[in-house]
Design a protein around this motif. Structure first.
Motif, PDB file in Angstrom:
ATOM      1  N   LEU A 203       0.953  -0.819  -0.396  1.00 32.64           N
ATOM      2  CA  LEU A 203       0.109  -0.005   0.008  1.00 32.64           C
ATOM      3  C   LEU A 203       0.894   1.137  -0.119  1.00 32.64           C
ATOM      4  N   TYR A 204       0.698   2.256  -0.656  1.00 30.80           N
ATOM      5  CA  TYR A 204       1.378   3.210  -1.350  1.00 30.80           C
ATOM      6  C   TYR A 204       2.284   4.455   0.369  1.00 30.80           C
ATOM      7  N   THR A 205       0.928   4.248   1.487  1.00 31.55           N
ATOM      8  CA  THR A 205       1.466   4.820   2.560  1.00 31.55           C
ATOM      9  C   THR A 205       1.794   4.573   3.034  1.00 31.55           C
ATOM     10  N   LYS A 206       2.315   2.284   3.437  1.00 34.87           N
ATOM     11  CA  LYS A 206       3.494   1.685   4.108  1.00 34.87           C
ATOM     12  C   LYS A 206       4.681   1.312   2.939  1.00 34.87           C
ATOM     13  N   SER A 207       4.802   1.834   1.614  1.00 36.75           N
ATOM     14  CA  SER A 207       5.916   1.491   0.509  1.00 36.75           C
ATOM     15  C   SER A 207       7.436   1.696   1.263  1.00 36.75           C
ATOM     16  N   GLY A 208       7.142   3.149   1.686  1.00 36.45           N
ATOM     17  CA  GLY A 208       8.646   3.648   1.793  1.00 36.45           C
ATOM     18  C   GLY A 208       9.652   3.095   0.982  1.00 36.45           C
ATOM     19  N   ASN A 209      10.842   2.862   0.731  1.00 42.29           N
ATOM     20  CA  ASN A 209      11.760   2.697   0.200  1.00 42.29           C
ATOM     21  C   ASN A 209      11.873   2.817  -1.089  1.00 42.29           C
ATOM     22  N   TYR A 210      12.263   4.854  -1.049  1.00 41.73           N
ATOM     23  CA  TYR A 210      11.997   6.222  -1.901  1.00 41.73           C
ATOM     24  C   TYR A 210      13.167   6.391  -2.211  1.00 41.73           C
ATOM     25  N   ALA A 211      13.738   6.068  -1.716  1.00 44.10           N
ATOM     26  CA  ALA A 211      15.425   6.506  -2.989  1.00 44.10           C
ATOM     27  C   ALA A 211      15.535   5.945  -4.225  1.00 44.10           C
ATOM     28  N   SER A 212      16.142   6.344  -4.745  1.00 45.66           N
ATOM     29  CA  SER A 212      16.727   5.921  -6.757  1.00 45.66           C
ATOM     30  C   SER A 212      17.446   4.686  -7.110  1.00 45.66           C
ATOM     31  N   THR A 213      18.551   5.183  -5.992  1.00 45.97           N
ATOM     32  CA  THR A 213      19.619   4.314  -6.401  1.00 45.97           C
ATOM     33  C   THR A 213      20.055   3.313  -5.330  1.00 45.97           C
ATOM     34  N   PHE A 214      20.654   3.874  -3.863  1.00 43.95           N
ATOM     35  CA  PHE A 214      20.655   3.313  -2.603  1.00 43.95           C
ATOM     36  C   PHE A 214      20.203   3.371  -1.812  1.00 43.95           C
ATOM     37  N   VAL A 215      20.573   2.736  -0.322  1.00 48.79           N
ATOM     38  CA  VAL A 215      19.835   2.577   0.292  1.00 48.79           C
ATOM     39  C   VAL A 215      19.374   3.322   1.659  1.00 48.79           C
ATOM     40  N   TYR A 216      20.637   3.926   1.532  1.00 50.59           N
ATOM     41  CA  TYR A 216      21.080   4.788   2.712  1.00 50.59           C
ATOM     42  C   TYR A 216      20.124   5.667   3.198  1.00 50.59           C
ATOM     43  N   MET A 217      19.334   6.512   2.059  1.00 50.68           N
ATOM     44  CA  MET A 217      18.248   7.667   2.363  1.00 50.68           C
ATOM     45  C   MET A 217      17.310   6.703   2.787  1.00 50.68           C
ATOM     46  N   ASP A 218      16.677   5.750   2.614  1.00 51.37           N
ATOM     47  CA  ASP A 218      15.983   5.527   3.713  1.00 51.37           C
ATOM     48  C   ASP A 218      15.787   4.693   4.550  1.00 51.37           C
ATOM     49  N   TRP A 219      17.333   3.928   5.028  1.00 47.91           N
ATOM     50  CA  TRP A 219      17.834   3.947   6.614  1.00 47.91           C
ATOM     51  C   TRP A 219      17.666   5.270   6.907  1.00 47.91           C
ATOM     52  N   LEU A 220      18.498   6.690   7.010  1.00 43.81           N
ATOM     53  CA  LEU A 220      18.409   7.151   7.853  1.00 43.81           C
ATOM     54  C   LEU A 220      17.318   7.798   8.125  1.00 43.81           C
ATOM     55  N   PHE A 221      15.798   8.162   7.535  1.00 47.19           N
ATOM     56  CA  PHE A 221      14.768   8.261   7.917  1.00 47.19           C
ATOM     57  C   PHE A 221      13.783   7.534   8.260  1.00 47.19           C
ATOM     58  N   GLY A 222      13.596   6.342   8.020  1.00 44.09           N
ATOM     59  CA  GLY A 222      13.174   4.954   8.294  1.00 44.09           C
ATOM     60  C   GLY A 222      12.361   4.457   8.392  1.00 44.09           C
ATOM     61  N   THR A 223      12.559   5.061   6.806  1.00 40.99           N
ATOM     62  CA  THR A 223      11.061   4.920   5.420  1.00 40.99           C
ATOM     63  C   THR A 223      11.603   3.463   4.897  1.00 40.99           C
ATOM     64  N   ASP A 224      11.922   3.145   5.767  1.00 42.78           N
ATOM     65  CA  ASP A 224      12.874   0.924   5.111  1.00 42.78           C
ATOM     66  C   ASP A 224      12.345  -0.447   6.568  1.00 42.78           C
ATOM     67  N   LYS A 225      11.713   0.520   7.329  1.00 43.38           N
ATOM     68  CA  LYS A 225      11.627  -0.184   7.868  1.00 43.38           C
ATOM     69  C   LYS A 225      10.567  -1.839   7.921  1.00 43.38           C
TER      70      LYS A 225
END
Length: 266
Positions: free
Chosen positions: A228-250
């Protein structure tokens, strides 16, 4: 010798076409060639059931749904991408674009392209998060998410406004450095190959994410499409560290941990 051959080939190009033609029409044709040649294999794999054990999602798109994507892509590319390339040429010239010899040293190309990847990933992350707010998702970004089971070509299937909005992230780096056209082509080719791989829907033993630290790849981005779009996370295009830093890959990391524990895809 290889450098000399490359410069000879480049000299042949620049003597056959004007810089305007190279930076617009030839760039467009290069993009289309790389995009469709790299994106078609995953479409065919899905259609004919090849490499099924490496497919991330077990469901597949129908041939009609795949064809719809291809036809709309051609329309978007001709009616949006090509005009943007043509009308942005004066701006790139103003910011230092050149095509003359000598070609830049390989270290300059590598350092600039790496800078473009990092900067694009940062801008894309925030732009993509914005597109997942309620109004922008409903009216713009939902077009891209029509394909919950992505294949390579869906990487550029998007609303024209999104093409312009997120396309900005791709050109900021080159605009800041005023690159050689050759460097711009290297960046474009690598960025296309990266986004096609991320949307391929397949995770192979030879996938780049198995070897490149911090690289997201197909498995990382496929999760973004299938929830679901409200829970998807993983917004970065290439790398994983931005989602990790801001918790959007939890949610993604929690799901991965459960999959590894149970030995299956959820």
């Amino acid at each position: 010798m290889a450098e000399s051959a490359l410069e000879s080939a480049w000299e042949g190009l620049t003597s056959s076409f004007t810089e305007f033609q190279l930076a617009t029409v030839v760039t467009f044709l290069l993009h289309e060639s790389v995009f469709f040649l790299s994106g078609l294999p995953s479409l065919l794999f899905e259609r004919f059931g090849f490499f099924a054990k490496y497919k991330i999602q077990k469901k597949s798109n129908t041939p009609a749904y795949q064809n719809r994507c291809v036809l709309r892509l051609i329309l978007y590319h001709v009616c949006v991408n090509l005009p943007v390339m043509i009308f942005s040429y004066p701006a790139f010239k103003f910011m230092g674009l050149r095509s003359s010899l000598p070609l830049p040293h390989w270290m300059v190309i590598v350092s600039q392209v790496l800078f473009y990847f990092v900067l694009e990933d940062f801008i894309f992350y925030w732009g993509h998060r914005a597109l997942h707010t309620k109004w922008l998702y409903k009216h713009v970004h939902s077009i891209h998410h029509e394909y919950a089971t992505p294949f390579g070509l869906t990487s550029e299937y998007a609303h024209p406004a999104e093409i312009l909005f997120l396309g900005f992230a791709t050109i900021v780096g080159p605009a800041l450095t005023g690159p050689h056209l050759f460097t711009l082509w290297v960046w474009m080719v690598l960025r296309v190959l990266e986004t096609v791989e991320a949307h391929s829907g397949y995770h192979f033993p030879w996938s780049p994410s198995n070897f490149l630290p911090l690289y997201g790849g197909s498995e990382f981005h496929d999760y973004h499409h299938r929830v679901l779009y409200t829970k998807s996370g993983n917004y970065a295009s290439t790398f994983v560290y931005m989602d990790w830093l801001f918790g959007t890959d939890k949610d993604y990391r929690d799901t991965k941990a459960m999959e590894e524990k149970d030995g299956k895809h959820l």
